[in-house]
Design an enzyme around this catalytic site. Structure first.
Site, short mmCIF file in Angstrom:
data_model
loop_
_atom_site.label_atom_id
_atom_site.label_comp_id
_atom_site.label_asym_id
_atom_site.label_seq_id
_atom_site.Cartn_x
_atom_site.Cartn_y
_atom_site.Cartn_z
N LEU A 152 0.86 -1.18 0.00
CA LEU A 152 0.00 0.00 0.00
C LEU A 152 0.90 1.23 0.00
O LEU A 152 1.96 1.23 0.63
CB LEU A 152 -0.90 0.02 1.24
N ASP A 153 0.50 2.26 -0.71
CA ASP A 153 1.27 3.49 -0.71
C ASP A 153 1.42 4.01 0.72
O ASP A 153 0.60 3.72 1.59
CB ASP A 153 0.58 4.55 -1.57
N LYS A 154 2.44 4.80 0.93
CA LYS A 154 2.73 5.34 2.25
C LYS A 154 1.49 5.92 2.92
O LYS A 154 1.24 5.68 4.10
CB LYS A 154 3.82 6.41 2.12
N THR A 156 -1.75 5.49 1.99
CA THR A 156 -2.98 4.70 1.86
C THR A 156 -3.08 3.82 3.09
O THR A 156 -2.11 3.16 3.47
CB THR A 156 -2.96 3.85 0.59
N ARG A 262 -5.49 4.92 -8.08
CA ARG A 262 -5.23 6.35 -8.23
C ARG A 262 -5.13 6.74 -9.70
O ARG A 262 -5.69 7.75 -10.15
CB ARG A 262 -3.95 6.72 -7.49
#
EC number: 5.4.99.-
Length: 342
Positions: A152-154, A156, A262
């Site tokens: 997961l993105d930082k 998210t 995104r």
């Protein structure tokens, strides 16, 4: 099959595995036979052990993965103790939803980077897991580290599953590659987006690759890999002028590309609220929100995306497991502010 600790002097606390070839493994190749007889070891791990001389037959090391074995052959595999990981363990609090000998499921907070990288050499999820799991990590590819099969993105938030051994790593990798097309895997996200789609539900089928100029970004490109996102409208919100301004979607992934949701939502003209990378030109839309909405969006300071659903087959037992995570406080505040403007 027979397992035992290695004899004194043969290794530093590793394990000696002994197997007998049945002849029905589907191939006479040594690496393929061992992959069938010892499925807890990955093919790459077995190949490395063979090349290192840790696999013996008839009293001699066999260093050729393609060596042909015969029914009745006894093969010994000396598996050394997993070496310490390069990243150091760090005492970082984790919200753990489930843990056993094979997997651990966490609810990731905002701001937590998953894996050490340039600019984030410490303070990551991997550092936290090494400290938390300790000796229960039996080694992925011979290294005592957690098996990261998805990220997961930082900024998210939401659910992640991590493998604690090779067998679990192989199973989870296969399930994530399949993404529920033939198995039970499900990954669901909650997303707050700018604008309101013209339909109740839809599918975005658009390949994703690196952006041609901004290498830190991804983009929809025909040269990219297949990427499919399914979405369904959950709620629509009006701005202070009474016109539609934002929406709440539930999204499910059929593939798992970097920044997929995104990129896809920005591609159809509905970028995530708060996404400074894929929706910066929508900043002016904040003026259409009520005071509460603008304040909540400013306080959010990140893309409005949360991984709320994770379902999979347990790597060892085959049991169907399912977890859900409620919206974190910052997204709840945004949701209430958007609802209050209706």
């Amino acid at each position: 099959m027979q397992d035992s600790a290695l004899e004194p002097g043969s290794s530093n606390g590793g394990q000696r595995l002994e197997v007998t070839v049945g002849g029905d493994e589907g191939s006479p190749r040594l690496d393929r036979v061992l992959a069938v007889l010892r499925p807890e070891l990955s093919r790459s791990r077995l190949k490395a052990l063979i090349l290192a001389g840790s696999v013996t037959a008839k009293g001699a090391p066999i260093r050729d993965p393609a060596y042909h074995v015969a029914a009745g052959d006894t093969i010994t595999i000396d598996v050394p103790e997993a070496v310490a990981p390069e990243p150091l363990g760090e005492d970082i609090a984790l919200d753990i939803l489930y843990e056993d000998d094979d997997i651990i499921v966490i609810d990731k907070p905002r701001g937590l980077v998953v894996h050490p990288a340039a600019g984030h050499e410490s303070g990551t999820l991997v550092n936290a897991l090494i400290a938390h799991c300790g000796a229960s990590l039996s080694g992925i590819g011979g290294v005592r580290r957690p098996g990261i099969v998805h990220r997961l993105d930082k900024d998210t938030t939401g659910l992640m599953v991590i493998a604690k051994n090779d067998q679990a790593h192989q199973s989870l990798t296969a399930q994530f590659a399949d993404h529920g097309r033939t198995g039970p895997m499900q990954r669901g996200y909650m997303a707050f987006i700018w604008g309101v789609p013209s339909r109740q539900r839809g599918t975005i089928d658009a390949p994703i690759d690196r952006h041609p100029f901004a290498r830190e970004k991804m983009a929809v490109r025909q040269s990219g890999r297949e990427a499919i996102t399914h979405w369904e409208l959950q709620a629509a919100y009006r701005g202070r002028d009474g016109k539609p301004v934002a929406s709440f979607l539930a999204c499910q992934l059929e593939t798992g590309r970097t920044h997929q949701i995104r990129v896809h939502l920005a591609h159809i003209g509905h970028p995530l609220m708060g996404d400074a990378v894929y929706g910066p030109h929508f900043k002016t839309k904040a003026g259409q929100l009520g005071t509460q909405g603008k304040d909540a969006l400013t306080a959010l300071g990140r893309q409005a995306l949360h991984a709320y659903l994770l379902a999979l087959e347990h790597p060892r037992t085959g049991e169907f497991l399912h977890w859900e995570s409620a919206l974190p406080e910052d997204l709840l505040l945004l949701q209430r502010a958007l609802e209050a403007a209706v």
